[in-house]
Structure formats: structure tokens, C-alpha cells
Design an enzyme around this catalytic site. Structure first.
Site, PDB file in Angstrom:
ATOM      1  N   ARG A 185       0.816  -1.216   0.000  1.00 51.19           N
ATOM      2  CA  ARG A 185       0.000   0.000   0.000  1.00 51.19           C
ATOM      3  C   ARG A 185       0.849   1.266   0.000  1.00 51.19           C
ATOM      4  O   ARG A 185       0.332   2.347  -0.227  1.00 51.19           O
ATOM      5  CB  ARG A 185      -0.914   0.037   1.231  1.00 51.19           C
ATOM      6  N   ARG A 203     -24.784   1.801  -6.094  1.00 52.10           N
ATOM      7  CA  ARG A 203     -24.747   0.594  -5.265  1.00 52.10           C
ATOM      8  C   ARG A 203     -25.634   0.756  -4.036  1.00 52.10           C
ATOM      9  O   ARG A 203     -26.366  -0.156  -3.657  1.00 52.10           O
ATOM     10  CB  ARG A 203     -23.295   0.287  -4.863  1.00 52.10           C
ATOM     11  N   ARG A 258     -24.041  -1.294   3.641  1.00 52.73           N
ATOM     12  CA  ARG A 258     -22.846  -1.414   4.477  1.00 52.73           C
ATOM     13  C   ARG A 258     -22.549  -0.086   5.155  1.00 52.73           C
ATOM     14  O   ARG A 258     -22.726   0.982   4.568  1.00 52.73           O
ATOM     15  CB  ARG A 258     -21.636  -1.820   3.628  1.00 52.73           C
TER      16      ARG A 258
END
Length: 194
Positions: free
Chosen positions: A88, A127, A139
Site C-alpha cells: 500500500r 450501489r 454497508r
């Protein structure tokens, strides 16, 4: 074949990583999954990670690198693997280089899903709307504010990997704004060349 996947949150890395893993029969290695597995297995690195997590602290790059090193020694990684979420940062990329060099291995290619960040917000909103329309629970991290923070972290910490891997000659850019099947087809073509 050793593949590293790059792209901002919402770019479709998870979908494409699962596709590559199934099509190429190589494991998709997620740092979160590897961390949980190392803790469950009770390995030395897993015990160190558990102690850190139990204190409420973040696991260091060294521990994450140790977990990655342990995981890629497993037999299912002999013919290759796909790294999703590691490295990352530039420092983690250097750690990965040292790990692989110590094992006599190299990255085959780095896939970058190139997307329009404004379109990512539109995808997120779609979404959320689709989940609500189906009656599904949205979520907790599916909101524009959280997404913008994740995008900022990506730009600051992970985006510098693009020129890093470009300079090594292993970076392959893919238009992530295409339909899913077209992205998969481009990935297949690139991986065949690698």
C-alpha cells in the site's frame, strides 16, 4: 506468476482479483485474510499481530510483511499469487521486493485499474440505491464521506506506487471504466503477455 493489483477504492479490484484467481488458479492474497489466518494458526508472526491488535494498535509494516512472507511460502503459491491490498506504500513495496528477492522470485506484473474518481462516487451512489431497492442493508462504510476519506488515503499513500512500478517496467494500465467483461478481457490479454 506474481501479480500486484492497484486502483482506488471502488475501482473493481475485488471483482477482477476474484476473476483472475479463479481463471489462473492462483490464490488471491488479501492482507486482512492473511492476518486473520496467521493469528488463527498461532504462528510467531500471528501471535505478535494478535498482541498488537488486542492492545488496539495498528499492525506494523514489518508484521504485515512477515505475514505476507509466511503466506507465500505455502504450497498453493508455488505457481504464483495475486496480491490485493499489499503493498500500500512505497516502503511496503521495498519490503515486498526484499521478500521476493530472498525467495528468488520477482513480480510478473502490476495491474492498475484506471478510473474516473467522479464516476466512482456515482457507482457508490448506485450501489447504495440498488441495495436499498432490494431491501438489503447498506454497508456502514458505503457512504460518500467514508469513500472520500478512503480515496484521499489512496491518493496520498498508494498512488505513488504507480510511478514506482512504472519505472521498474512492470506496470500495466487497464481502463477500469469499461464494462466488467471488457476489463477482464484486457486483464487476460495482459497476463498472457506477462
Amino acid at each position: 506468476m506474481i501479480v500486484v493489483f492497484l486502483g482506488p477504492p471502488g475501482a473493481g479490484k475485488g471483482t477482477q482479483a476474484a476473476y483472475i484467481s479463479a481463471k489462473r488458479d492462483i490464490p488471491q492474497l488479501s492482507t486482512g485474510d492473511m492476518l486473520r489466518a496467521a493469528i488463527a494458526a498461532g504462528s510467531d508472526v500471528g501471535r505478535q499481530a494478535k498482541a498488537i491488535i488486542d492492545r488496539g494498535d495498528l499492525v506494523s509494516d514489518e508484521i504485515v510483511a512477515g505475514i505476507v512472507s509466511e503466506r507465500i511460502d505455502m504450497s498453493d503459491c508455488e505457481s504464483g499469487f495475486l496480491l490485493d491490498g499489499f503493498p500500500r506504500t512505497i516502503e511496503q513495496a521495498h519490503m515486498l521486493d526484499r521478500i521476493l528477492a530472498g525467495k528468488g522470485r520477482d513480480i510478473s506484473c502490476v495491474l492498475e485499474l484506471v478510473v474516473d474518481e467522479g464516476a466512482l462516487v456515482d457507482r457508490l451512489n448506485s450501489r447504495i440505491s440498488e441495495a436499498k431497492a432490494r431491501g438489503d442493508e447498506v454497508r456502514s462504510d458505503d457512504n460518500v464521506e467514508t469513500f472520500q476519506k478512503r480515496l484521499g488515503v489512496y491518493q496520498e499513500q498508494t498512488a505513488p506506487l504507480v510511478p514506482f512500478y512504472e519505472a521498474k517496467g512492470v506496470l500495466k494500465k487497464i481502463d477500469g471504466m469499461q464494462p466488467v467483461e471488457a476489463v477482464s478481457a484486457d486483464i487476460d490479454r495482459i497476463l498472457d503477455e506477462c
